[in-house]
Design an enzyme around this catalytic site. Structure first.
Site, PDB file in Angstrom:
ATOM      1  N   HIS A  58      14.353  35.806   6.561  1.00  0.00           N
ATOM      2  CA  HIS A  58      15.763  36.201   6.509  1.00  0.00           C
ATOM      3  C   HIS A  58      16.007  37.375   6.167  1.00  0.00           C
ATOM      4  O   HIS A  58      16.390  37.713   5.029  1.00  0.00           O
ATOM      5  CB  HIS A  58      16.270  35.134   5.155  1.00  0.00           C
ATOM      6  CG  HIS A  58      17.616  34.959   5.342  1.00  0.00           C
ATOM      7  ND1 HIS A  58      18.532  33.975   4.887  1.00  0.00           N
ATOM      8  CD2 HIS A  58      18.772  35.840   5.684  1.00  0.00           C
ATOM      9  CE1 HIS A  58      19.782  34.208   5.141  1.00  0.00           C
ATOM     10  NE2 HIS A  58      19.883  35.352   5.163  1.00  0.00           N
ATOM     11  N   GLU A  85      16.440  33.721  10.248  1.00  0.00           N
ATOM     12  CA  GLU A  85      17.795  33.212   9.683  1.00  0.00           C
ATOM     13  C   GLU A  85      18.547  34.494   9.174  1.00  0.00           C
ATOM     14  O   GLU A  85      18.004  35.580   9.026  1.00  0.00           O
ATOM     15  CB  GLU A  85      17.400  32.713   8.433  1.00  0.00           C
ATOM     16  CG  GLU A  85      16.584  31.355   8.247  1.00  0.00           C
ATOM     17  CD  GLU A  85      16.359  30.770   6.883  1.00  0.00           C
ATOM     18  OE1 GLU A  85      16.106  29.409   6.885  1.00  0.00           O
ATOM     19  OE2 GLU A  85      16.925  31.367   5.861  1.00  0.00           O
ATOM     20  N   HIS A 205      16.544  25.018   0.986  1.00  0.00           N
ATOM     21  CA  HIS A 205      17.220  25.627  -0.260  1.00  0.00           C
ATOM     22  C   HIS A 205      16.625  24.770  -1.446  1.00  0.00           C
ATOM     23  O   HIS A 205      17.457  23.595  -1.603  1.00  0.00           O
ATOM     24  CB  HIS A 205      18.656  25.915  -0.169  1.00  0.00           C
ATOM     25  CG  HIS A 205      19.030  26.807  -0.977  1.00  0.00           C
ATOM     26  ND1 HIS A 205      19.063  28.285  -0.566  1.00  0.00           N
ATOM     27  CD2 HIS A 205      19.464  26.903  -2.410  1.00  0.00           C
ATOM     28  CE1 HIS A 205      19.578  29.010  -1.873  1.00  0.00           C
ATOM     29  NE2 HIS A 205      19.845  28.122  -2.635  1.00  0.00           N
TER      30      HIS A 205
END
Length: 252
Positions: A58, A85, A205
């Site tokens: 990410h 991401e 998450h």
């Protein structure tokens, strides 16, 4: 905790859920001293050799952990699925189109966000997301949208043309940690709707060894989870091999 929701909704699925390991924290550790220790590319290859079925990064605009060049370099070594991401600003879009990962996951994080903290409003951002997704899909890249477990947002995601959604699981993790199994309910309902709409389901998450088995057994057709922070922290005590094998058993 048992499989209350799994039994109640009859959602138990035998297919294994893929584990994609987010290696941002490896980059954070490397960047803290400069140089190339630990070697991000070697860690990615080692994780795959231990059974990880994907690698996730990410990159953020300030490149405080994963650098844009890391994403380019990883395309040369990742042999499983590569997932990038990020917030689709132009710099990110250009990176994805250059590297052509297996999957791009669109996350609406602010420039100064420490970590992702909300899913997309897929209704307000429909036109923008539709255009970005069409752009990526034209290059043969699988697309996923990071969303909260809200039915309207799932329906909105479908309207953009995305291949998958990634359920933002922080509220589940927080509730489950204090013994609240009801925290899974909106995720089950969202997954059932996604199944009806023919949307693939990813999740991520705050998933960890403590909650992943319950989550997986409750969510119908869960295709993939992306886990970074917890997996890295658990590996400090147990080692990558033990932790990767533990996740794979719980996701089977």
């Amino acid at each position: 905790m048992g499989s209350y929701f799994c039994d109640k909704y009859n959602t138990n699925v035998l297919a294994m859920t893929k584990l994609s390991v987010n290696i941002n924290k490896i980059a954070t550790l490397r960047n803290s001293r400069g140089g190339n220790v630990p070697d991000l590319l070697k860690v990615a290859k080692d994780l795959e050799s231990l059974g990880a079925q994907g690698i996730t990064v990410h990159p953020r605009p300030d490149e405080r952990h994963i650098r844009y060049q890391d994403a380019r370099d990883l395309t040369q070594v990742v042999t499983t699925e590569f997932n990038i991401e990020g917030n689709p600003i132009q710099k990110f879009i250009d990176l994805v189109m250059e590297t052509k990962p297996t999957q791009v996951t669109l996350v609406p994080d602010a420039v100064d966000a420490i970590t992702s903290n909300a899913g997309w409003d897929t209704l307000k951002n429909k036109d923008f997301l539709t255009d970005v997704i069409a752009h990526f899909k034209s290059a043969g890249i699988r697309t996923s949208i990071f969303v909260d477990p809200v039915l309207e947002m799932i329906e909105g995601a479908k309207a953009t043309g995305t291949d998958r959604i990634e359920l933002y699981t922080e509220s589940f993790a927080e509730g489950y940690a204090v013994g609240n199994e009801e925290a899974i309910r909106p995720y089950v309902e969202s997954a059932l709707l996604a199944n009806e709409l023919n949307l693939g389901i990813n999740a991520g998450h705050d998933l960890s060894l403590k909650n992943i088995e319950f989550f997986k057994n409750s969510i119908p057709e869960l295709l993939e989870v992306s886990i970074g922070h917890a997996l890295m922290a658990e590996s400090l005590y147990l080692g990558f091999e033990t932790v990767i094998n533990s996740y794979l058993k719980k996701l089977a």
